[in-house]
Design a protein around this motif. Sequence first.
Motif, short mmCIF file in Angstrom:
data_model
loop_
_atom_site.label_atom_id
_atom_site.label_comp_id
_atom_site.label_asym_id
_atom_site.label_seq_id
_atom_site.Cartn_x
_atom_site.Cartn_y
_atom_site.Cartn_z
N GLY A 512 51.68 58.81 16.65
CA GLY A 512 52.29 60.06 17.35
C GLY A 512 51.82 59.45 19.15
N VAL A 513 53.27 60.12 19.56
CA VAL A 513 52.49 59.89 21.12
C VAL A 513 52.23 61.07 21.76
CG1 VAL A 513 53.92 59.51 23.10
CG2 VAL A 513 54.41 58.75 21.62
N LEU A 514 50.95 61.04 22.96
CA LEU A 514 50.40 61.49 23.70
C LEU A 514 50.74 61.55 25.03
CD1 LEU A 514 48.24 63.79 24.01
CD2 LEU A 514 46.20 62.11 24.64
N ALA A 515 51.05 62.67 25.38
CA ALA A 515 51.76 62.87 27.23
C ALA A 515 50.88 64.01 27.45
CB ALA A 515 53.37 62.91 27.20
N VAL A 516 50.19 63.61 29.23
CA VAL A 516 49.46 64.79 29.94
C VAL A 516 49.77 64.97 31.52
CG1 VAL A 516 47.00 65.45 30.71
CG2 VAL A 516 47.07 64.50 28.20
N ALA A 517 50.92 65.89 31.37
CA ALA A 517 51.60 66.45 32.66
C ALA A 517 51.03 67.12 33.53
CB ALA A 517 52.90 67.20 32.74
N ASN A 518 50.00 66.44 34.83
CA ASN A 518 49.63 66.63 36.08
C ASN A 518 50.22 68.00 36.86
OD1 ASN A 518 48.63 63.60 35.24
ND2 ASN A 518 46.97 65.14 35.53
N ILE A 519 50.71 69.09 36.15
CA ILE A 519 51.48 70.21 36.73
C ILE A 519 50.89 71.05 37.96
CG2 ILE A 519 53.22 69.98 34.57
CD1 ILE A 519 51.84 72.42 33.85
N ARG A 520 51.74 71.32 38.68
CA ARG A 520 51.72 71.94 39.79
C ARG A 520 50.28 73.19 39.54
NH1 ARG A 520 56.48 73.07 42.83
NH2 ARG A 520 57.15 72.20 41.65
N GLY A 521 49.45 73.80 40.09
CA GLY A 521 48.47 74.82 40.14
C GLY A 521 47.03 74.27 39.64
N GLY A 522 46.84 72.88 39.49
CA GLY A 522 46.14 72.63 39.17
C GLY A 522 45.13 71.87 40.40
N ARG A 534 50.79 79.18 41.61
CA ARG A 534 49.25 80.53 41.08
C ARG A 534 50.56 81.37 42.07
NH1 ARG A 534 44.85 81.52 44.63
NH2 ARG A 534 45.26 80.43 46.79
N LEU A 535 50.50 82.46 41.37
CA LEU A 535 50.62 84.08 42.36
C LEU A 535 51.90 83.77 42.44
CD1 LEU A 535 48.15 83.92 44.97
CD2 LEU A 535 47.96 85.11 43.08
N ALA A 536 52.81 84.68 43.20
CA ALA A 536 54.35 84.42 42.69
C ALA A 536 54.57 82.63 42.84
CB ALA A 536 54.48 84.80 44.64
N LYS A 537 54.40 82.20 43.09
CA LYS A 537 54.95 80.76 42.46
C LYS A 537 54.38 79.79 41.60
CE LYS A 537 54.88 78.63 47.82
NZ LYS A 537 54.08 77.53 48.51
N LYS A 538 54.18 80.89 40.35
CA LYS A 538 53.32 80.56 38.71
C LYS A 538 54.32 79.51 38.34
CE LYS A 538 50.44 80.24 35.58
NZ LYS A 538 49.23 79.74 36.08
N GLN A 539 55.87 80.54 38.24
CA GLN A 539 56.88 79.75 37.63
C GLN A 539 57.26 78.67 37.66
OE1 GLN A 539 59.33 81.37 35.31
NE2 GLN A 539 59.95 79.56 34.84
N ASN A 540 56.74 77.90 39.55
CA ASN A 540 56.59 76.22 39.26
C ASN A 540 55.60 75.34 38.23
OD1 ASN A 540 58.15 75.96 41.85
ND2 ASN A 540 56.60 76.50 43.11
N VAL A 541 54.76 75.83 37.29
CA VAL A 541 54.22 75.52 36.64
C VAL A 541 55.04 75.20 34.96
CG1 VAL A 541 51.53 76.24 34.74
CG2 VAL A 541 51.50 76.27 37.50
N PHE A 542 56.01 76.49 34.90
CA PHE A 542 56.27 76.84 33.93
C PHE A 542 57.78 75.51 34.07
CE2 PHE A 542 55.24 80.99 34.05
CZ PHE A 542 53.86 80.96 33.44
N ASP A 543 58.52 75.40 35.50
CA ASP A 543 59.28 74.72 35.29
C ASP A 543 58.61 72.46 35.42
OD1 ASP A 543 61.30 76.45 35.93
OD2 ASP A 543 60.97 76.64 38.09
N ASP A 544 57.62 72.77 35.78
CA ASP A 544 57.02 71.10 35.86
C ASP A 544 57.19 70.63 34.50
OD1 ASP A 544 56.78 71.58 39.01
OD2 ASP A 544 54.98 71.53 38.48
N PHE A 545 56.14 71.51 33.58
CA PHE A 545 56.31 71.49 32.12
C PHE A 545 57.49 70.67 31.56
CE2 PHE A 545 54.57 72.61 27.45
CZ PHE A 545 53.58 72.14 27.94
N ILE A 546 58.24 72.48 31.09
CA ILE A 546 59.78 71.67 30.56
C ILE A 546 60.66 70.65 32.02
CG2 ILE A 546 61.88 73.05 30.89
CD1 ILE A 546 60.83 76.22 31.70
N ALA A 547 60.51 70.40 32.99
CA ALA A 547 61.07 68.96 33.33
C ALA A 547 60.37 67.94 32.38
CB ALA A 547 60.26 69.02 34.47
#
Length: 719
Positions: A512-522, A534-547
């Motif tokens: 198996g492969v492991l990928a660790v994404a350093n998405i926004r919010g961190g 975070r807050l009104a920009k929380k969707q960026n976290v989900f978009d980063d992970f989907i990307a």
Amino acid sequence: MRRALLTLLPLLFTTPAFAAGQSMEAAAAMPKLTYPETRKVDQVDEQFGVKVADPYRWLENDVRTDPEVAAWVAAENKVTNAYLASLPGRDIFKARLKQLMDYERFGLPEKKGNRYFYNHNSGLQNQAVLYVRDGVNGEGRILIDPNSWSKDGATALAEWVPSEDGSKVVYSIQDGGTDWRTLKVLDVATGAIASDTIEWVKFSAFAWAKDGSGFYYSRFPVATGEKKFQALNENQKIYFHKLGTAQSADTLIYATPETPRRNHQVQVTDDGKWLVITTTEGTDNRYEMTVIDLAAPKLAPRTIFKGLENEWSYAGNQGFNFFWVTNKDAPRSRIVSTNLAVRSAVPPIVEIVPQDKAVLDGAGIVGGKLIASYLADVKTEVRRFSLDGKSDGVVALPGIGKAAGFGGEADDPETFYSFTSFATPTTIYRYDVKTGQSTPWATPKVAFDPSLFDVSQRFYTSKDGTRVPMFVVRRKDVTGPAPTLLYAYGGFNISMTPSFSATRIAWLEQGGVLAVANIRGGGEYGKEWHDGGRLAKKQNVFDDFIAAGEYLKAEGVTSKDGLVIQGGSNGGLLVGAVTNQRPDLFAAALPAVGVMDMLRFDRWTAGRYWVDDYGYPSKEADFRTLYTYSPYHNVKSGKPYPAILVATADTDDRVVPGHSFKYTAALQAADIGDRPHLARIETRAGHGSGKPTDKIIAEAADDWAFAAKWAGLTVKPLQ
């Protein structure tokens, strides 16, 4: 480093084989699971003109006081356990995990007097043991062994602090994973446990008086009634406990009854002359700093940085001259000093080390030097400075990874740090500030060959064009698309740095492969990176992970239906949210102890602190943002979902299990395909800390077997 407050057995290493019949289409032919019947209630709340259904509200009740919830948990676990027991590969994973976890693990030593205190686990002990050495190379002896404290191994030794002369240790007991602590005091020479007992301690530092007469700590008021396990944590106060006295006689040092939501942490300066109090209200690095001159005839708090506007972390002092790490006028942080002899309302701030392109992660004075830790593209760099800010070289690290530690005394050149990376088990080094030399102090021997693994860092583009880093780890012979575990957190300014995990090695060894994404919010790139997720920009976290998932597929890292996602706590929220938004992208999802009801999270225990990242459900603008991604409220029938294994613990008092209970009930009631949607509910466990080794092994074996089943990874027998 100060910052507000782990013989290679031959395996069959071949290109991973992919199990047949595990596509989304083939899964539809599998027999459906029969889930427990979950009672619905007619609960609808209207908020800002929006009618919000909450049919499983009763599952918020505590399992310890509500028999119906306890029966529901038992029924869910019965179904889940039967399913997990049927998975091919689970026993193989469990056997290999036991081998991998069976190695000596050392914690960072803390020096007091001529004694060195450190945690140690011989391998498969359920809990780490506190050891002490007389002299840096002395023979270690056991001080506190918690493994006999409970039959199930779920009572842990949590935090501990030795007195300045190393003669005593104040330590805390954590039972069943709770955040609550009971404090005791031990005599280091005799091993005798004093009668002193301190209760109602949570989210507290402990700080000894310089003369060893007692210690400072933070506590909450006594909680009573049916809701005592889920009550909000308010009115934290700092006390001083004099050894040999009852807790009822402790001296109140600092409190803010007019602002009950504020928390207070206490430190004693290296010279023992000052108390430094850090006041917070949420999870943001926005602090008020108060000092108390312990030499004054009357203890008088003096708040020097007011307003909860910036980070201020005590880095050390030379008399009245205090050094701080702050993000004031520096989103990636800098080191400044203030002279407390100046009696102005706000002491003048003098810049010592300016902001850098890398993120300053912490600093402290050791051996007369400022030792500062930076994150540069999510990898640790450690730099030295004189006390006037002049560069004094770097600490040469063993490789690319994460280093932590560098605590110690301002006038003692000896310090210790840990170093780890994805294929490098955590090693402890002794560092001599005077000579600049690092020498290994504790080197683990794990039953695997790190040279067989490749670690790379990649950058991908998110939906809005933001460049996001991601680590990819795999066996060197795995070059084509393979089942991949994608992990992230994305919140609370927490950085996902390289670190070793024996449990992940079991997944990687099987191909198996492991990928660790350093998405926004961190916190990987400082305050702006955090604010961007975070807050009104929380969707960026989900978009980063989907990307990240889309990138792994486009680049041929993962197979067509081989992407598994995993996250815990805020990361559990992440997994729940993106599963609702892009169920087609993932083969399986592993959300653990997640915040799943974003409209009620602030009503229990520590939930109120999280408004800094999530917002207030009681405010309309925040409510409308939260409602768009709340995992519990956005499970939609009509689309096939990936296989989902929800993990929680029945007595988690950080993210109460009602979040996962209600989310699981919603999944099981929805028309979202035939893949399993199960809950794995641990007993006598909390949010994660203090979890015994045997439970860690069992949980990882279940996760990897579940992931392998649905990502198409055939698990090879051990050779």
